[in-house]
Write a protein that holds these residues in place. Structure first.
Motif, PDB file in Angstrom:
ATOM      1  N   GLU A   1      51.584   2.556  59.975  1.00 31.77           N
ATOM      2  CA  GLU A   1      51.322   1.714  58.798  1.00 31.77           C
ATOM      3  C   GLU A   1      50.837   0.337  59.226  1.00 31.77           C
ATOM      4  OE1 GLU A   1      51.089   0.558  54.754  1.00 31.77           O
ATOM      5  OE2 GLU A   1      51.106   2.486  55.809  1.00 31.77           O
ATOM      6  N   VAL A   2      51.460  -0.214  60.278  1.00 31.41           N
ATOM      7  CA  VAL A   2      51.011  -1.516  60.798  1.00 31.41           C
ATOM      8  C   VAL A   2      49.572  -1.402  61.288  1.00 31.41           C
ATOM      9  CG1 VAL A   2      51.328  -3.175  62.670  1.00 31.41           C
ATOM     10  CG2 VAL A   2      53.310  -2.360  61.375  1.00 31.41           C
ATOM     11  N   GLN A   3      49.258  -0.325  61.977  1.00 35.39           N
ATOM     12  CA  GLN A   3      47.888  -0.124  62.451  1.00 35.39           C
ATOM     13  C   GLN A   3      46.902  -0.032  61.286  1.00 35.39           C
ATOM     14  OE1 GLN A   3      48.341   3.415  64.952  1.00 35.39           O
ATOM     15  NE2 GLN A   3      47.948   2.161  66.775  1.00 35.39           N
ATOM     16  N   ARG A   4      47.309   0.680  60.226  1.00 36.15           N
ATOM     17  CA  ARG A   4      46.439   0.837  59.057  1.00 36.15           C
ATOM     18  C   ARG A   4      46.175  -0.514  58.390  1.00 36.15           C
ATOM     19  NH1 ARG A   4      46.443   1.041  53.796  1.00 36.15           N
ATOM     20  NH2 ARG A   4      48.664   0.570  53.657  1.00 36.15           N
ATOM     21  N   LEU A   5      47.229  -1.318  58.233  1.00 34.39           N
ATOM     22  CA  LEU A   5      47.080  -2.630  57.605  1.00 34.39           C
ATOM     23  C   LEU A   5      46.208  -3.551  58.454  1.00 34.39           C
ATOM     24  CD1 LEU A   5      50.717  -3.210  56.271  1.00 34.39           C
ATOM     25  CD2 LEU A   5      48.675  -2.657  54.931  1.00 34.39           C
ATOM     26  N   GLU A   6      46.422  -3.508  59.770  1.00 33.01           N
ATOM     27  CA  GLU A   6      45.605  -4.345  60.655  1.00 33.01           C
ATOM     28  C   GLU A   6      44.140  -3.939  60.595  1.00 33.01           C
ATOM     29  OE1 GLU A   6      47.470  -3.952  64.436  1.00 33.01           O
ATOM     30  OE2 GLU A   6      48.982  -5.506  64.045  1.00 33.01           O
ATOM     31  N   ALA A   7      43.886  -2.644  60.514  1.00 33.49           N
ATOM     32  CA  ALA A   7      42.499  -2.167  60.425  1.00 33.49           C
ATOM     33  C   ALA A   7      41.870  -2.588  59.105  1.00 33.49           C
ATOM     34  CB  ALA A   7      42.467  -0.645  60.560  1.00 33.49           C
ATOM     35  N   ALA A   8      42.660  -2.525  58.020  1.00 30.16           N
ATOM     36  CA  ALA A   8      42.144  -2.936  56.712  1.00 30.16           C
ATOM     37  C   ALA A   8      41.834  -4.425  56.696  1.00 30.16           C
ATOM     38  CB  ALA A   8      43.156  -2.583  55.631  1.00 30.16           C
ATOM     39  N   ARG A   9      42.722  -5.229  57.302  1.00 33.28           N
ATOM     40  CA  ARG A   9      42.486  -6.678  57.373  1.00 33.28           C
ATOM     41  C   ARG A   9      41.232  -6.995  58.198  1.00 33.28           C
ATOM     42  NH1 ARG A   9      48.292  -7.258  57.224  1.00 33.28           N
ATOM     43  NH2 ARG A   9      48.407  -6.940  59.491  1.00 33.28           N
ATOM     44  N   ALA A  10      41.076  -6.270  59.280  1.00 36.24           N
ATOM     45  CA  ALA A  10      39.899  -6.491  60.126  1.00 36.24           C
ATOM     46  C   ALA A  10      38.621  -6.108  59.393  1.00 36.24           C
ATOM     47  CB  ALA A  10      40.030  -5.685  61.416  1.00 36.24           C
ATOM     48  N   ALA A  11      38.655  -4.985  58.644  1.00 39.12           N
ATOM     49  CA  ALA A  11      37.483  -4.553  57.891  1.00 39.12           C
ATOM     50  C   ALA A  11      37.137  -5.557  56.801  1.00 39.12           C
ATOM     51  CB  ALA A  11      37.737  -3.169  57.282  1.00 39.12           C
ATOM     52  N   LEU A  12      38.183  -6.088  56.124  1.00 40.46           N
ATOM     53  CA  LEU A  12      37.960  -7.082  55.087  1.00 40.46           C
ATOM     54  C   LEU A  12      37.360  -8.356  55.675  1.00 40.46           C
ATOM     55  CD1 LEU A  12      38.262  -7.990  52.139  1.00 40.46           C
ATOM     56  CD2 LEU A  12      40.601  -8.731  52.699  1.00 40.46           C
ATOM     57  N   ALA A  13      37.864  -8.774  56.812  1.00 40.33           N
ATOM     58  CA  ALA A  13      37.331  -9.978  57.466  1.00 40.33           C
ATOM     59  C   ALA A  13      35.877  -9.781  57.870  1.00 40.33           C
ATOM     60  CB  ALA A  13      38.182 -10.329  58.684  1.00 40.33           C
ATOM     61  N   ASN A  14      35.568  -8.590  58.381  1.00 33.79           N
ATOM     62  CA  ASN A  14      34.180  -8.308  58.775  1.00 33.79           C
ATOM     63  C   ASN A  14      33.266  -8.289  57.554  1.00 33.79           C
ATOM     64  OD1 ASN A  14      34.901  -8.090  61.476  1.00 33.79           O
ATOM     65  ND2 ASN A  14      35.182  -5.865  61.385  1.00 33.79           N
TER      66      ASN A  14
END
Length: 254
Positions: free
Chosen positions: A33-46
């Motif tokens: 879940e932490v990995q999923r949230l971090e990936a979502a945050r990174a995608a949003l930032a990009n």
């Protein structure tokens, strides 16, 4: 050869594994879940960075296109174009988007109000409205009971009078409870605000969600002419579910 001690050690290992399995599973799920949230945050930032960069290259052109589309009344296209830069957090684009979103909301509401009027604007509704007035006697349950009839009238012939009535109502302060005890033959409708705008501003009567009826009451079936007649108009009420009505002409009180 398996000894008794070996068996006990194996059983202990099995029991320990069984006890640790749920906590290990939870830890793994939390990690995913932490990995999923971090990936979502990174995608949003990009995506945010990409939209800001794209807007920076042609902001003036984008604003000009949005304003031209909005001026032409193409609000759906405005919203689609503005949405491409939603993450850029540009105040001008957000303001344009909100104006078009409000226009689309109004258009959709009026479409529902037109459908409501088309469904409920009927002779029965007009007669029921007149019967609801304090001045209209209830029909008596007898062979000589009053008979009612309703005739649809062209909206365009009454639109000027309806607009004058609405303007007078808007200019006159209204207090709680008014309308339930209106003077003889009068009724103050509570209309949807968008319907009021349409009644006041639309030039094409075919798109105005309203209708006009002449309702006549005949004392009995053998009377040669109607005893009383009302001219009323109906339009969607503020609750968006029913029609309310206004009175353009009513019989004089006895």
């Amino acid at each position: 050869m398996i000894t008794r001690t070996g068996i006990l050690v194996a059983l202990g290992a099995i029991a320990l594994s069984a006890a640790l399995a749920p906590s290990a599973l939870r830890a793994w799920q939390q990690h995913r879940e932490v990995q999923r949230l971090e990936a979502a945050r990174a995608a949003l930032a990009n995506e945010t960075a990409a939209q800001k960069a794209a807007l920076a290259e042609r902001r003036d052109a984008v604003l000009a296109e949005l304003r031209a589309l909005q001026g032409a009344g193409k609000h759906d296209e405005v919203m689609r174009l503005a949405s491409r830069y939603r993450l850029a957090d540009d105040a001008d684009i957000q303001s344009i988007f909100r104006l078009s979103a409000a226009a689309v909301s109004q258009r959709q509401t009026l479409e529902r109000m037109r459908a409501l009027a088309a469904t409920q604007c009927s002779a029965d509704a007009a007669i029921a409205a007149v019967q609801a007035l304090d001045a209209a006697p209830a029909p008596a349950p007898s062979a000589t009971a009053a008979t009612w009839s309703a005739t649809a009238l062209p909206l365009r012939d009454s639109l000027g009078a309806i607009r004058a009535q609405i303007r007078r109502a808007l200019e006159t302060p209204r207090h709680e409870g008014e309308g339930e005890h209106a003077p003889h033959g009068e009724h103050a409708p509570r209309l949807h605000p968008f319907v009021i705008q349409s009644l006041l501003n639309e030039q094409e009567t075919g798109v105005v969600p309203a209708c006009v009826w002449r309702v006549a009451r005949q004392a009995n079936a053998t009377a040669p002419t109607p005893t009383n007649a009302w001219t009323i108009w109906l339009a969607p009420s503020a609750n968006e579910r029913t029609l309310d009505f206004g009175v353009l002409a009513a019989p004089k009180p006895p």
